[in-house]
Design a protein around this motif. Structure first.
Motif, PDB file in Angstrom:
ATOM      1  N   ARG A  74     -61.034 -62.734  54.786  1.00 31.40           N
ATOM      2  CA  ARG A  74     -62.060 -62.915  53.765  1.00 31.40           C
ATOM      3  C   ARG A  74     -62.952 -61.699  53.660  1.00 31.40           C
ATOM      4  NH1 ARG A  74     -67.285 -64.106  52.963  1.00 31.40           N
ATOM      5  NH2 ARG A  74     -67.862 -65.617  51.351  1.00 31.40           N
ATOM      6  N   HIS A  75     -63.308 -61.114  54.790  1.00 33.43           N
ATOM      7  CA  HIS A  75     -64.249 -59.995  54.782  1.00 33.43           C
ATOM      8  C   HIS A  75     -63.625 -58.734  54.213  1.00 33.43           C
ATOM      9  CE1 HIS A  75     -67.775 -57.696  55.971  1.00 33.43           C
ATOM     10  NE2 HIS A  75     -66.964 -56.794  56.513  1.00 33.43           N
ATOM     11  N   PHE A  76     -62.366 -58.490  54.559  1.00 30.75           N
ATOM     12  CA  PHE A  76     -61.758 -57.213  54.222  1.00 30.75           C
ATOM     13  C   PHE A  76     -60.799 -57.254  53.036  1.00 30.75           C
ATOM     14  CE2 PHE A  76     -62.896 -56.613  58.714  1.00 30.75           C
ATOM     15  CZ  PHE A  76     -63.653 -55.455  58.605  1.00 30.75           C
ATOM     16  N   THR A  77     -60.072 -58.332  52.831  1.00 33.13           N
ATOM     17  CA  THR A  77     -59.024 -58.295  51.816  1.00 33.13           C
ATOM     18  C   THR A  77     -59.104 -59.427  50.800  1.00 33.13           C
ATOM     19  OG1 THR A  77     -57.536 -59.502  53.316  1.00 33.13           O
ATOM     20  CG2 THR A  77     -57.389 -57.096  53.304  1.00 33.13           C
ATOM     21  N   LEU A  78     -59.086 -60.674  51.233  1.00 32.51           N
ATOM     22  CA  LEU A  78     -59.025 -61.802  50.312  1.00 32.51           C
ATOM     23  C   LEU A  78     -60.264 -62.672  50.426  1.00 32.51           C
ATOM     24  CD1 LEU A  78     -55.343 -63.002  50.858  1.00 32.51           C
ATOM     25  CD2 LEU A  78     -56.183 -61.389  49.150  1.00 32.51           C
ATOM     26  N   PHE A 112     -59.312 -55.787  48.363  1.00 29.23           N
ATOM     27  CA  PHE A 112     -58.828 -54.486  48.809  1.00 29.23           C
ATOM     28  C   PHE A 112     -58.122 -53.728  47.691  1.00 29.23           C
ATOM     29  CE2 PHE A 112     -55.719 -51.829  51.176  1.00 29.23           C
ATOM     30  CZ  PHE A 112     -56.625 -51.100  51.927  1.00 29.23           C
ATOM     31  N   TYR A 113     -57.746 -54.455  46.622  1.00 29.77           N
ATOM     32  CA  TYR A 113     -56.846 -53.927  45.596  1.00 29.77           C
ATOM     33  C   TYR A 113     -57.388 -52.652  44.950  1.00 29.77           C
ATOM     34  CZ  TYR A 113     -53.525 -54.118  41.709  1.00 29.77           C
ATOM     35  OH  TYR A 113     -52.539 -53.828  40.805  1.00 29.77           O
ATOM     36  N   TYR A 114     -58.673 -52.660  44.587  1.00 33.94           N
ATOM     37  CA  TYR A 114     -59.225 -51.516  43.859  1.00 33.94           C
ATOM     38  C   TYR A 114     -59.680 -50.383  44.775  1.00 33.94           C
ATOM     39  CZ  TYR A 114     -59.050 -54.499  39.733  1.00 33.94           C
ATOM     40  OH  TYR A 114     -58.610 -55.299  38.715  1.00 33.94           O
ATOM     41  N   LEU A 115     -59.445 -50.531  46.052  1.00 33.26           N
ATOM     42  CA  LEU A 115     -59.719 -49.415  46.967  1.00 33.26           C
ATOM     43  C   LEU A 115     -58.589 -48.391  46.935  1.00 33.26           C
ATOM     44  CD1 LEU A 115     -61.202 -51.289  50.059  1.00 33.26           C
ATOM     45  CD2 LEU A 115     -62.422 -50.152  48.183  1.00 33.26           C
ATOM     46  N   LEU A 172     -65.769 -56.516  42.621  1.00 28.50           N
ATOM     47  CA  LEU A 172     -65.470 -57.129  43.919  1.00 28.50           C
ATOM     48  C   LEU A 172     -63.972 -57.218  44.178  1.00 28.50           C
ATOM     49  CD1 LEU A 172     -68.055 -60.072  43.933  1.00 28.50           C
ATOM     50  CD2 LEU A 172     -68.254 -57.814  45.010  1.00 28.50           C
ATOM     51  N   GLY A 173     -63.162 -57.300  43.129  1.00 21.69           N
ATOM     52  CA  GLY A 173     -61.727 -57.378  43.350  1.00 21.69           C
ATOM     53  C   GLY A 173     -61.001 -57.941  42.146  1.00 21.69           C
ATOM     54  N   ARG A 174     -59.695 -58.086  42.318  1.00 18.56           N
ATOM     55  CA  ARG A 174     -58.816 -58.573  41.252  1.00 18.56           C
ATOM     56  C   ARG A 174     -58.366 -59.987  41.570  1.00 18.56           C
ATOM     57  NH1 ARG A 174     -53.119 -58.314  41.031  1.00 18.56           N
ATOM     58  NH2 ARG A 174     -52.266 -58.466  38.932  1.00 18.56           N
ATOM     59  N   ALA A 175     -58.606 -60.907  40.642  1.00 18.43           N
ATOM     60  CA  ALA A 175     -58.130 -62.289  40.809  1.00 18.43           C
ATOM     61  C   ALA A 175     -56.632 -62.315  40.538  1.00 18.43           C
ATOM     62  CB  ALA A 175     -58.857 -63.217  39.845  1.00 18.43           C
ATOM     63  N   PHE A 176     -55.877 -62.946  41.438  1.00 17.21           N
ATOM     64  CA  PHE A 176     -54.430 -62.863  41.266  1.00 17.21           C
ATOM     65  C   PHE A 176     -53.696 -64.193  41.388  1.00 17.21           C
ATOM     66  CE2 PHE A 176     -55.058 -62.520  45.784  1.00 17.21           C
ATOM     67  CZ  PHE A 176     -53.937 -63.077  46.375  1.00 17.21           C
ATOM     68  N   ILE A 177     -54.324 -65.240  41.907  1.00 18.99           N
ATOM     69  CA  ILE A 177     -53.586 -66.493  42.047  1.00 18.99           C
ATOM     70  C   ILE A 177     -54.530 -67.684  42.001  1.00 18.99           C
ATOM     71  CG2 ILE A 177     -53.679 -66.659  44.578  1.00 18.99           C
ATOM     72  CD1 ILE A 177     -50.727 -67.530  44.506  1.00 18.99           C
ATOM     73  N   VAL A 178     -54.087 -68.760  41.336  1.00 23.42           N
ATOM     74  CA  VAL A 178     -54.756 -70.063  41.410  1.00 23.42           C
ATOM     75  C   VAL A 178     -54.015 -70.874  42.458  1.00 23.42           C
ATOM     76  CG1 VAL A 178     -55.285 -72.202  40.180  1.00 23.42           C
ATOM     77  CG2 VAL A 178     -55.458 -70.010  38.991  1.00 23.42           C
ATOM     78  N   PHE A 179     -54.749 -71.339  43.455  1.00 28.31           N
ATOM     79  CA  PHE A 179     -54.056 -72.018  44.554  1.00 28.31           C
ATOM     80  C   PHE A 179     -54.443 -73.470  44.722  1.00 28.31           C
ATOM     81  CE2 PHE A 179     -58.000 -70.592  46.528  1.00 28.31           C
ATOM     82  CZ  PHE A 179     -58.318 -71.613  47.388  1.00 28.31           C
TER      83      PHE A 179
END
Length: 545
Positions: free
Chosen positions: A109-113, A195-198, A523-530
């Motif tokens: 959660r802190h670093f990637t998702l 992490f995606y946009y890093l 903050l990041g890219r949304a990629f999945i509805v779970f």
């Protein structure tokens, strides 16, 4: 000694098979004896609990899989095992595994998702906030309705709705539905790659999560449409960008991989309407012999509409014999940017970008002309099955031939046709294979609102007509009312700014209202509805496009 927890019947032969499996598992003899004794007396159970030496053994049969569990009477945790002693070590192992999983989840959660819950409907129908699911009483089309915001102590509300498929609730018709508080479903749960946009630059049409540039610093989720350094403007529902080489504003076209997820339902022939005299298809009086027409008073528009008597619906299929005289079929209803999600509160702009799909079977000597037009930009796609060629014309009626290509399609077999006029382009696909695509310059020019009215018209020559699964879609129409940025005049982004818009344009606060989004706020890219809302458990994991 045993509990009757289920009532699914079992016969003795099945029970013998179960006992044989117990032998293979090397279950203690005392336990097997107890199961055997209880089994024959309670052969209807799928779950049996047996007490033995201070412990409870539970036998479970579920989906043809047999499990034998036990747990110490002094422990609350369930423990898997076949030994006759309390498995304290197994409990410790489970606790350790849970702690490791928790630490791992916190690191991820802190670093990637990170997981987010969608609270509102600004991205509907791509992503849903708190909502209820309703069904139209006229065509039985099911759609989502946004949170009606109950007052404290209020258990239900009666809402005015509009069906996005048959337009029940618009114009003169009335569509009211009582929504109960307990009918509400929670918003979609999504995962965001922080992490995606890093290591990758944000791309146009990404669905992004960011901190609002406003002072409250809330998290927002929108679709990224403008990149650093660009000059953008919204005009009649479309996005335009200044070409740095020519200095002219040019339309932004969505790639097919994005566009296919953004089409919104306008009409689906699979949903048959119960109310009569609500006209869907008409025939222009001036194009067909009068003796082939019947007059119908449309209760939606208070107009007399003409219909060709040869066209007859049989369920989801439309049939006609146009071998001797031309047949014409035109979609009668105007196409608005109506969202069922927004109820009857917002929307109403005429939409000019549409798509029509259908399955069709025609005569080998026949010709079909499909008219996809705005008053100032008219196109006809002619499919000539006899000559085996396809021709694209521009103008009111075959004024200018734009292109011609071979068209080796067997008319007398069912094929899936997909034709669209969207973002300054025309395409036709047959069975998923692209036959034509024409991109035309779409300048930012002033047109009055009526010039946006779009029409879809079929002309059939020397052919039997069999159409089924007719489906009409519309594109996102970005609204321009009461907005500050990129609407009445272009907006130019700095080198560290982005422009973000909601898919539910009439009901979205976004860059039109509070301006560009600083790059540092991403903050990041949304990629999945779970996980859509419990307790309905009708969820499906799906990618966000």
């Amino acid at each position: 000694m045993a509990q009757n927890l289920f009532s699914i019947q079992k016969n003795k032969e099945e029970w013998k098979d179960i006992l044989a499996q117990l032998d293979e598992k090397k279950i203690p003899k005392a336990i097997k004896t107890a199961f055997q004794e209880e089994g024959y007396s309670l052969a209807g159970n799928t779950k049996i609990e047996v007490k033995h030496k201070g412990q409870s053994w539970l036998f479970v049969e579920e989906d043809r899989h047999y499990l034998l569990d036990y747990y110490p009477r002094k422990e609350k945790a369930w423990v898997y095992g076949i030994a006759g002693k309390p498995a304290v070590g197994a409990i410790l192992e489970n606790v350790e595994a849970l702690l490791v999983a928790l630490i791992f989840a916190l690191l991820i959660r802190h670093f990637t998702l990170e997981a987010f819950v969608i609270p509102t409907g600004s991205m509907a129908p791509t992503l849903l906030g708190i909502h209820a699911q309703v069904t139209c009483p006229n065509c039985h089309y099911s759609f989502s309705v946004g949170n009606p915001s109950f007052e404290p102590g209020q258990s239900s509300r009666t809402l005015d709705l509009v069906c996005p498929n048959c337009l029940l609730g618009s114009q003169k018709s009335l569509f009211q539905k009582q929504i109960r508080r307990k009918d509400l479903r929670g918003g979609d749960k999504i995962l965001v790659n922080k992490f995606y946009y890093l290591w990758k630059k944000p791309k146009r049409w990404d669905v992004i999560v960011f901190l609002s540039p406003q002072k409250h610093h809330k998290n927002f989720i929108k679709r990224l449409v403008g990149l650093p350094g660009e000059t953008l403007q919204i005009f009649h529902g479309d996005l335009f960008r200044k070409n740095p080489k020519t200095g002219k504003m040019e339309i932004l076209r969505k790639p097919d991989s994005v566009q296919k997820h953004l089409w919104m339902n306008v009409y689906n022939s699979a949903y048959l309407e119960e109310k009569k005299n609500r006209i869907i298809w008409e025939t222009p009086k001036e194009e067909v012999e009068e003796k082939l027409l019947k007059e119908t008073a449309c209760t939606e528009c208070d107009q007399v509409v003409y219909q060709d008597v040869r066209f007859q619906w049989q369920g989801n299929q439309l049939n006609a014999d146009c071998t001797k005289k031309k047949g014409v079929l035109k979609f009668h209803r105007p196409i608005y940017n109506i969202y069922g999600y927004n109820r009857a509160l917002r929307g109403g702009n005429l939409v000019g970008d549409i798509r029509c799909t259908f399955e069709g079977k025609f005569s080998s000597q026949g010709r079909i002309v499909v008219d996809l037009s705005r008053p100032l930009k008219r196109f006809q796609v002619k499919m000539d099955f006899k000559a085996k060629k396809i021709i694209l014309y521009e103008g009111a009626w075959k004024e200018e031939k734009i292109l011609e290509k071979p068209f080796p399609v067997s008319a007398e077999k069912w094929h899936h046709y997909d034709i669209a006029h969207v973002d300054g382009q025309i395409w036709l696909k047959v069975d998923g294979i692209e036959k034509i695509r024409y991109l035309y310059p779409s300048p930012l020019t002033v047109e009055d609102e009526d010039q946006q009215r779009f029409w879809l018209k079929f002309r059939f020559f020397q052919s039997q007509v069999n159409l089924r699964k007719l489906h009409i879609y519309r594109d996102i129409h970005y609204t321009d009312s009461l907005s500050n940025f990129g609407v009445n005049e272009p907006v130019t982004l700095k080198q560290d700014e982005y422009f973000a818009l909601g898919d539910n344009s009439p009901n979205s606060q976004d860059s039109r209202d509070w301006g560009p989004v600083p790059a540092k706020n991403l903050l990041g890219r949304a990629f999945i509805v779970f996980w859509p809302a419990i307790p309905y458990f009708d969820w499906k994991v799906r990618w966000i496009r």
